[in-house]
Scaffold this active site. Structure first.
Site, PDB file in Angstrom:
ATOM      1  N   GLY A   1      11.108 -15.060 107.666  1.00 36.94           N
ATOM      2  CA  GLY A   1      10.819 -13.719 107.148  1.00 36.94           C
ATOM      3  C   GLY A   1       9.888 -13.759 105.963  1.00 36.94           C
TER       4      GLY A   1
ATOM      5  N   GLY B   1       9.215 -11.533 102.424  1.00 36.65           N
ATOM      6  CA  GLY B   1       9.654 -10.439 101.561  1.00 36.65           C
ATOM      7  C   GLY B   1       8.530 -10.035 100.644  1.00 36.65           C
ATOM      8  N   GLY B   2       8.797  -9.082  99.802  1.00 40.75           N
ATOM      9  CA  GLY B   2       7.808  -8.596  98.860  1.00 40.75           C
ATOM     10  C   GLY B   2       7.347  -9.704  97.936  1.00 40.75           C
ATOM     11  N   PHE B   3       8.195 -10.623  97.683  1.00 42.73           N
ATOM     12  CA  PHE B   3       7.849 -11.606  96.651  1.00 42.73           C
ATOM     13  C   PHE B   3       7.497 -12.965  97.227  1.00 42.73           C
ATOM     14  CE2 PHE B   3      10.031 -15.005  94.218  1.00 42.73           C
ATOM     15  CZ  PHE B   3      10.984 -15.399  95.142  1.00 42.73           C
ATOM     16  N   GLY B   4       7.719 -13.158  98.514  1.00 41.19           N
ATOM     17  CA  GLY B   4       7.354 -14.446  99.090  1.00 41.19           C
ATOM     18  C   GLY B   4       7.902 -14.616 100.501  1.00 41.19           C
TER      19      GLY B   4
ATOM     20  N   VAL C   1      10.437 -16.521 103.436  1.00 43.37           N
ATOM     21  CA  VAL C   1      11.794 -17.045 103.570  1.00 43.37           C
ATOM     22  C   VAL C   1      11.821 -18.039 104.737  1.00 43.37           C
ATOM     23  CG1 VAL C   1      14.229 -16.490 103.877  1.00 43.37           C
ATOM     24  CG2 VAL C   1      12.722 -14.853 102.745  1.00 43.37           C
TER      25      VAL C   1
ATOM     26  N   ASP D   1      17.630  -1.608  96.181  1.00 46.60           N
ATOM     27  CA  ASP D   1      16.842  -1.777  97.406  1.00 46.60           C
ATOM     28  C   ASP D   1      17.778  -1.918  98.603  1.00 46.60           C
ATOM     29  OD1 ASP D   1      14.530  -1.817  98.857  1.00 46.60           O
ATOM     30  OD2 ASP D   1      14.006  -3.900  98.401  1.00 46.60           O
TER      31      ASP D   1
END
Ligand code: NAG
Ligand code: NAG
Ligand code: NAG
Ligand code: NAG
Ligand code: NAG
Ligand code: NAG
Ligand code: NAG
Ligand code: NAG
Ligand code: NAG
Length: 809
Positions: A496, A498-501, A503, A613
């Site tokens: 996956g 995400g907004g920050f990096g 996974v 969130d």
């Protein structure tokens, strides 16, 4: 000089005694709104309105102007009280006469509340005095003044924020004055200008001051007026300034035996005037002195004219004049020396009921009776007359209108773009405004006791990602360890983004499966979120929250290692991926598990944590389809046991935004409840929360589903794969819960504990019904009465549950 007596009654009463009159002001309530301290202004004490029992709703917000006016005379305007939902002040009255009510509005911007954009109604004792009021026009200070009879021994002042588009608003007020008017201030009758009849029944009306003019004089401030009125000079309204000149007063004003008191108008009003400007003594002329007042042409007005002969000497008889209002002759051959009193410089006033001309003007003219004679005017007051009492229903606190997501209701991707730009703008604006707060956020290691307060302004920004003292150092992992676990971040292990990096899936040396979240190097925003998440994860431990196994902060790396969730996200199981269909019972259990996790967060420590969130993509499922809430990057400690915090920037995911938070940056646990309500509806309908490919009214799932729920037809839009498997009672309970979670105002939403309780009940209804009546069919038309037990349980459980579980759950 007034002699001040101070009584401390239930709240406080101040009586003023003026030596010139036996009249005492009573029922005096002066409030310094939104303040915790009282303030003395013009010999009145404006009490703090905080913590007093006069407010119907304690959820209103105290706001301080970050850039308060420097002038100490404006100290009242340093604070404001903000109402995000209908709220009233209510207090007892002794008198039964006319009351003077003043509202002071001084908009400013603070803590995400831009008071300039507030839109609201204000009603008092059944009169709606302000409709869709907004304090953005013309001057900065708006003082609204009214005269009305209360009609009972209570006075109720209600503020109702607009609920209309583009977005729900809020109301505010900086100061309130209430006191009983001197008996003679407003009479019951006034003269019609074009009729010999009088208008009767003024005391049944409410009056709003529109103009108060000290003709020929200077501005009179509240401190120089007997009942703290403001009078302004007339220059601006004078038509043809050359026609008139200021009178040179020579005499003292003589109030005695005139029936006129200083409360009607002070000496400084009667002591100045405008008279005919004799341009040429050799050729006397006759012309009007006219003042023009723009007004609302569709409203009746009360016009009060003040006269006082300060120009004549006793020997002459120069002052005989006509008075016109509009084109009508209001007074013919007015001779002040003859009219009632023998002495000169005696004040006199007359009230007229006037309908403005179609152009929206009230023109007032004085015309000498003959050429060579004089005409005079000392003061003008114009008041708008409100319709009869009883037109306002005061119980509109439960407005049905909801705005789910600003702009999206107008549909289309264009709207989405505009919403995004608004978000960016707001975020930028807030970032700029609250630099100190952002700094605090970026260095947040522990739940901040007071978010965004000036105590944090001096916190230096940390430049490294070295974890703070609260992080469990036993969880530190080496980068090499993680590299080996993920096969050096093999793209095949990517599960996956995400907004920050990204996974990755990984396997530790001991065989433990893990999820590895690797921050994008150099992403400044990600750093904040990484640290926030690390901070939260390292503290919490709950079987419905994703468990932190380790972290790595070597070099520029920011990596979180958490337990691996075999079955991925809830979202993937609902739609988009061709995964096996979850049964209704499974879905309920997943919802219950997530609710437990969020409830734990909300009640974690004395302060609690807001997830910020909550969405189906952040609910993960383990091998047994047990739910765990993940992604704490936006999590935020709740600053106080009260339920409000003003956030510096909007964060979260589209389709899940709490509209109240979106509008007011008003962040509470109830924002999570809202988002969770969206998740619930997503679980039921199994479609994306925002789907721009659908017809306009269906784009926003929550908005669309709520319409069906309100019609009692939720069954029609459920995931077709569930058809026939949901017991109607279970669905009904579920639908009710969703509806309450999606309430427009946070205060109307249930707590997470209440949501949890309701979901468990929905599950019970499903299970017992299914075992007891296995033949039960949940067809659309099923309309059997609810189960008998249903009634015994508190159906509107919010209050009940909150009472049981305490204010903060
Ligand atoms: C306020 O009251 C005091 C005495 O009570 C008086 O000396 C002072 O002049 C008053 N101020 C104003 C502005 O009326
Ligand atoms: C107001 O009160 C006074 C005395 O308390 C009474 O005489 C008067 O009739 C009352 N007026 C009204 C309109 O109730
Ligand atoms: C106030 O605003 C509402 C909604 O925008 C509108 O329906 C109503 O007519 C307005 N009323 C007045 C008096 O402007
Ligand atoms: C405010 O007043 C206007 C006009 O009377 C009305 O249309 C509107 O619905 C009111 N707004 C609220 C929130 O009560
Ligand atoms: C005064 O004149 C206006 C028109 O100029 C009229 O509509 C109104 O009814 C008149 N009022 C009275 C009391 O005659
Ligand atoms: C207003 O009151 C102040 C004292 O409080 C006085 O000095 C000033 O002259 C007054 N102004 C007028 C217009 O009466
Ligand atoms: C003054 O104004 C009134 C009303 O408009 C008008 O009827 C009258 O003729 C005017 N007088 C003079 C001298 O212009
Ligand atoms: C005039 O009053 C009417 C009715 O109260 C209102 O609808 C209108 O907005 C007002 N106009 C202005 C310019 O205030
Ligand atoms: C009076 O009011 C009318 C609007 O009806 C306006 O046109 C006119 O200029 C005003 N002034 C005078 C002096 O008549």
């Amino acid at each position: 000089m007034p002699e001040l007596l101070f009584y401390s009654f239930f709240f406080f009463f101040i009586f003023f005694q003026f030596p010139s009159s036996s009249f005492t002001l009573s029922d005096t309530y002066f409030f310094n709104c939104g303040s915790t301290t009282s303030l003395s202004v013009d010999n009145r004490t404006f009490a703090a309105d905080s913590n007093s029992h006069i407010l119907s709703d304690t959820s209103s917000i105290l706001l301080k102007d970050p850039n308060p006016p420097l002038d100490s005379r404006l100290d009242l305007y340093k604070t404001a009280r903000v109402f995000t939902r209908p709220t009233s002040y209510e207090f007892d009255l002794q008198g039964n006469g006319t009351f003077v009510i003043r509202f002071h509005f001084y908009p400013f911007s603070s803590q995400g509340y831009n008071l300039f954009s507030a839109v609201f109604n204000v009603s008092v004792s059944g009169f709606q005095l302000l409709s869709n009021f907004s304090a953005q026009k013309s001057s900065r200070i708006h003082i609204k003044e009214y005269f009305l009879t209360a009609g009972s021994n209570k006075l109720k002042i209600s503020f109702t924020p607009s609920t209309q588009s583009p977005s729900p608003s809020f109301a505010f007020v900086n100061a309130i004055e209430v006191f009983s008017a001197p008996d003679d201030l407003i009479a019951d009758k006034a003269s019609y200008v074009n009729s010999s009849q009088d208008y009767i029944g003024l005391l049944e009306q409410a009056l709003e001051s529109v103009y108060r003019i000290n003709v020929g004089g200077s501005k009179i401030t509240p401190s120089n007026d007997t009942v703290w009125r403001t009078w302004v000079p007339d220059e601006e309204y004078l038509f043809l300034a050359q026609a008139a000149k200021k009178a040179n007063p020579t005499t003292q004003i003589n109030y005695e035996n005139t029936g006129v008191s200083r409360y009607i108008a002070p000496e400084s009003v009667y002591g100045t005037a405008r008279e005919v400007n004799t341009i040429s003594n050799s050729m006397p002329m006759k012309f009007n002195i006219t003042w023009q007042f723009p007004v609302n042409s569709s409203e009746k007005h009360l016009v009060r004219l003040h006269f006082c002969d300060i120009v004549s000497t006793s020997s002459t008889n120069q002052l005989i004049f006509n008075v016109y209002i509009g084109s009508s002759l209001a007074e013919s051959s007015l001779d002040l020396s003859k009219i009632r009193y023998k002495s000169l410089a005696s004040p006199y006033y007359e009230d007229y009921m006037v309908e403005p001309d179609k152009a929206g003007y009230i023109n007032i003219s004085v015309e000498p009776k003959e050429a060579g004679k004089n005409a005079i005017l000392n003061g003008v007051e114009i008041m708008k007359v409100y319709p009869l009492r009883g037109v306002v229903s005061e119980s509109n606190s439960k407005k049905k209108d909801r705005i789910l997501l600003i702009g999206l209701s107008i549909g289309g991707s264009l709207a989405l773009v505009s919403v995004m730009s608004v978000v960016c703008l707001l975020a930028l604006k807030c970032k700029k405004r609250k630099e100190e707060a952002t700094t605090a956020e970026s260095t947040m290691w522990s739940p901040l006791p007071v978010y965004g307060e000036s105590t944090y302004s001096k916190t230096p920004e940390r430049t490294t990602a070295s974890p703070g003292p609260h992080i469990n150092l036993g969880l530190i992992m080496t980068f090499a360890e993680i590299q080996s676990a993920t096969n050096n971040f093999d793209t095949n292990m990517l599960i996956g983004s995400g907004g920050f990096g990204d996974v990755y899936k990984g396997v530790l040396r001991d065989g433990t499966k893990v999820a590895v979240k690797r921050g994008k190097p150099g992403c400044g925003q990600g750093r904040h979120e990484f640290l926030a998440e690390l901070n939260v994860l390292s503290k919490i431990h709950h079987r419905h929250l994703v468990f932190l196994i380790g972290y790595c902060v070597e070099q520029s790396e920011m990596i979180l290692v958490s337990e691996f969730m075999e079955n991925g996200t809830l979202k993937d199981h609902l739609y988009g991926k061709d995964l096996s269909c979850l049964s209704w019972k499974q879905r309920l259990q997943i919802c219950i598990g997530s609710a437990r996790g969020i409830h734990y967060l909300h009640t974690f420590s004395a302060q609690g944590i807001i997830h910020r969130d909550v969405k189906s993509a952040n609910i993960l499922l383990d091998e047994n389809y047990s739910a765990k809430v993940a992604d704490f990057g936006l999590s935020r400690a709740v600053p106080s046991p009260e339920h409000s915090v003003v956030s510096s920037a909007i964060k979260g995911s589209f389709g899940y935004f709490d509209p109240e938070y979106f509008k007011r940056f008003h962040l509470t646990q109830k924002s999570d409840v809202y988002s969770f309500g969206v998740v619930l509806i997503e679980v039921l309908c199994a479609r994306p929360v925002i789907d721009l490919s659908l017809p306009r009214e269906q784009v926003n799932l929550a908005e669309w589903a709520l319409q069906w729920q309100k019609k009692g037809l939720l069954m029609q839009i459920i995931d077709p794969r569930l058809a026939g498997t949901i017991h109607p009672d279970s669905l009904r309970k579920f639908g009710e819960t969703v509806e309450r979670c999606l309430a427009e105002y946070g205060v109307d939403r249930p707590t997470m504990g209440d949501v949890l309780w309701n979901l468990e009940y929905a599950l019970q209804l499903q299970e017992t019904a299914m075992t007891r009546e296995p033949h039960e069919d949940s067809s659309v038309n099923a309309s059997e009465p609810p189960l008998p037990e249903f009634r015994r349980l508190p159906s509107s459980g919010v209050k009940y549950w909150e009472r049981l579980s305490g204010h903060n759950e």
